[in-house]
Design an enzyme around this catalytic site. Structure first.
Site, PDB file in Angstrom:
ATOM      1  N   SER A 157      39.705  31.193  37.109  1.00 51.95           N
ATOM      2  CA  SER A 157      39.115  31.286  35.748  1.00 51.95           C
ATOM      3  C   SER A 157      38.854  29.494  36.201  1.00 51.95           C
ATOM      4  CB  SER A 157      40.638  31.632  35.352  1.00 51.95           C
ATOM      5  OG  SER A 157      41.757  30.473  36.259  1.00 51.95           O
ATOM      6  N   LYS A 160      40.717  31.302  51.798  1.00 52.39           N
ATOM      7  CA  LYS A 160      42.064  31.232  51.260  1.00 52.39           C
ATOM      8  C   LYS A 160      41.720  32.567  50.225  1.00 52.39           C
ATOM      9  CE  LYS A 160      44.229  30.667  47.505  1.00 52.39           C
ATOM     10  NZ  LYS A 160      44.810  31.226  46.932  1.00 52.39           N
ATOM     11  N   PHE A 198      41.028  37.593  42.642  1.00 57.04           N
ATOM     12  CA  PHE A 198      41.415  39.038  43.123  1.00 57.04           C
ATOM     13  C   PHE A 198      40.361  40.083  42.411  1.00 57.04           C
ATOM     14  CE2 PHE A 198      42.004  38.714  38.470  1.00 57.04           C
ATOM     15  CZ  PHE A 198      41.914  40.395  37.882  1.00 57.04           C
ATOM     16  N   GLU A 254      38.133  35.232  26.901  1.00 58.49           N
ATOM     17  CA  GLU A 254      38.183  36.354  28.134  1.00 58.49           C
ATOM     18  C   GLU A 254      38.652  37.913  28.333  1.00 58.49           C
ATOM     19  OE1 GLU A 254      37.455  35.252  31.989  1.00 58.49           O
ATOM     20  OE2 GLU A 254      36.085  35.906  32.995  1.00 58.49           O
ATOM     21  N   CYS A 310      33.479  38.583  35.788  1.00 54.73           N
ATOM     22  CA  CYS A 310      32.965  37.470  35.562  1.00 54.73           C
ATOM     23  C   CYS A 310      31.814  37.585  34.878  1.00 54.73           C
ATOM     24  CB  CYS A 310      32.638  36.551  35.945  1.00 54.73           C
ATOM     25  SG  CYS A 310      31.633  36.611  37.972  1.00 54.73           S
ATOM     26  N   GLU A 345      46.214  35.752  46.546  1.00 50.31           N
ATOM     27  CA  GLU A 345      47.048  35.951  46.357  1.00 50.31           C
ATOM     28  C   GLU A 345      47.598  37.650  46.420  1.00 50.31           C
ATOM     29  OE1 GLU A 345      46.633  33.833  44.380  1.00 50.31           O
ATOM     30  OE2 GLU A 345      48.699  32.864  43.214  1.00 50.31           O
TER      31      GLU A 345
END
Ligand code: NAD
Length: 484
Positions: A228, A175, A151, A384, A283, A178
């Site tokens: 993740s 993909k 995301f 994280e 990240c 969402e």
């Protein structure tokens, strides 16, 4: 209010999903519902795979310069729609508009780099490996690849992969996350107008059902995952059972080390953008600040002063430096870490909780936050956080800093701030992280370099971008010839 359920893009057409389940998409700056993502079914995903499979033979046989011409057209169209794309990104993801523009600059650079595939895909040959016998390597496309995206960079991440994949002659399925489907919808709307042959590039929205179908189908050949580490590792294992290729870029905890000889004036702005850029949801974001020796007190003061001046607001407003967290869940997660830091005994030097952003009481905002007196055992130092939090650990020397870094399972990025070439060289030599910064806070490789990552931050071997991408998306075929 009714909002649109976004559509899939299959075989050159927009297709309404029949999925019963949808996910709400919110503008994180305002809390407003802006779209719904369908959790596409197995059947719908199989349709996308079938379209990509059917397009493969013809696309593969399309001359490489023709393929590249398509990439160039897409690149130009993204440039023409730069502002609109950036605004869509900020609206669904929350990051400040200048950060969204930065993301789209990188997106376009990925396309520009992928237009080099005529050179990057060249094989090699050797004459007379024995008298009259020649040997060559041809780098061939393999089939249908797909990516599973996170995301935090909804515009850029898929372009680490698909421009290279289709450039060398594969076909592809994106993909998106969402949580943020709209940036990809916008990109595909633009691409739809440009005459790319049907089935070459497809998009399926959704979650585990769509991803599992992509992994399990006998008609896909490989996956690029960014997200993740726990999910990445799970999918890496799963796709391994099917004997397919995978490159899995996972989570991170990036340590930024400041040596006593660092140039403080120039170091602090780099630290601030590293920890607070994209509200810490990178990240490559700073995860822990390691203050070495005597720099600790002056560094702490300078970071605190700079953090207090960092502006927070709706990312669409020019001049705002930090937007909201991308979701309510993300915000609650960060609040949980702040609680944990307090419970575990860290000292809250700057508290970003409950920050007031006038006009947007429903947004998911957390302001710049700093923890002092952190130890390497605390959860805020190990895990994280994915939010605008700086945990400061005071260490006595570089060896102690490296010990802490190496005790952490992640290895995405790490930076050292110093005026000493010797220290910098030692750092790059010893520290186990895939991207090393020397007086640089956000170590983001440009499109020609591999987006590296080590330990639990990466599973696989060939990375995204550049030559690595071309190698990932091609198979080396050796041909040995002798003519009688
Ligand atoms: P996530 O792992 O929750 O989701 C990533 C993708 O996996 C999404 O598309 C999601 O739909 C899918 N997914 C989630 N659970 C699944 C399951 N059980 N089965 C199949 N698919 C599943 O990650 P996120 O929260 O979207 O992204 C944030 C994470 O991504 C952070 O850890 C961040 O460090 C990482 N990240 C890494 C890089 C990198 O280059 N290493 C870059 C960007 C983000």
């Amino acid at each position: 209010m009714t909002v649109e359920v976004v559509k899939n893009y299959i075989n050159g057409k927009w297709v309404e999903s029949k999925a019963k389940e949808t996910r709400d998409v919110f503008n994180p700056a305002t809390g407003e519902l802006i779209a719904k993502t369908p959790m596409s079914t197995k059947e719908e995903t199989l349709e996308a795979i079938a379209a990509a499979k059917a397009a493969f033979d013809r696309w593969r046989a399309t001359p490489v310069f023709t393929r590249v011409r398509h990439l160039n057209r897409i690149r130009d169209a993204f440039e023409e729609n730069f502002e609109e794309l950036s605004k869509t990104l900020t609206m669904e993801q929350g990051k400040a508009i200048d950060e969204a523009r930065g993301e789209y600059r990188r997106t376009i650079e990925n396309l520009e780099c992928a237009t080099s595939v005529p050179s990057l895909q060249m094989g090699y040959n050797t004459e007379d490996i024995a008298a009259g016998i020649d040997e060559m390597v041809i780098k061939q496309p393999i089939g249908v690849f797909f990516c599973v995206a996170p995301f935090n960079f909804p515009g850029m991440v898929p372009t680490w992969f698909w421009p290279f994949a289709i450039g060398v002659g594969n076909t592809y399925i994106v993909k998106p996350s969402e949580q943020v489907p709209l940036s990809q919808v916008k990109q595909f709307e633009i691409i739809h107008e440009l005459g790319l042959p049907r089935g070459v590039l497809n998009m399926v929205h959704g979650g585990p059902e769509a991803v599992n179908t992509l992994i399990e189908s006998p008609d896909t050949v490989g996956m690029s995952f960014v997200g993740s580490s726990p999910v990445g590792k799970l999918l890496y294992k799963k796709i391994g059972e099917f004997g397919k290729r995978a490159q899995v870029q996972g989570g991170a905890k990036n340590f930024l080390t400041v040596m006593p000889d660092a140039d403080l004036e120039r170091t602090v702005p780099a630290l601030i953008t590293s920890f607070y850029g994209c509200s810490g949801q990178r990240c490559l974001a700073g995860g822990v600040l390691l203050a070495v020796g005597d720099i600790y007190e002056p560094l702490k003061k300078a970071v605190l002063d700079a953090a207090k001046k960092y502006s927070v607001g709706n990312g669409l407003e020019e001049g705002v430096q930090m937007g909201p967290l991308a979701s309510k869940r993300g915000m609650e997660n960060v609040l949980g870490y702040i609680e944990a830091g307090l419970k575990e005994g860290a000292e809250l030097l700057l508290d970003g909780r409950g920050i007031d952003v006038p006009g947007h009481p429903e947004g998911y905002y957390i302001g710049p936050t700093i923890f002092d007196k952190v130890t390497s055992k605390m959860s805020i130092a190990k895990e994280e956080i994915f939010g605008p939090v700086i945990p400061i650990i005071h260490v006595k020397d570089l060896d102690e800093a490296i010990e802490i870094i190496h005790a952490n399972p992640y290895g995405n990025a790490s930076s050292v701030f110093t005026s000493s070439g010797k220290i910098a060289r030692d750092y790059q030599y010893k520290v186990k992280a895939g991207n090393i910064g020397i007086n640089i806070g956000v170590v983001a490789p440009i499109a020609t370099f591999p987006f590296s990552g080590m330990k639990d931050s990466f599973f696989g071997d060939l990375h995204g971008q550049g030559q690595d991408a071309v190698d990932f998306f091609t198979e080396n075929k050796v041909v040995i010839t002798r003519w009688f």
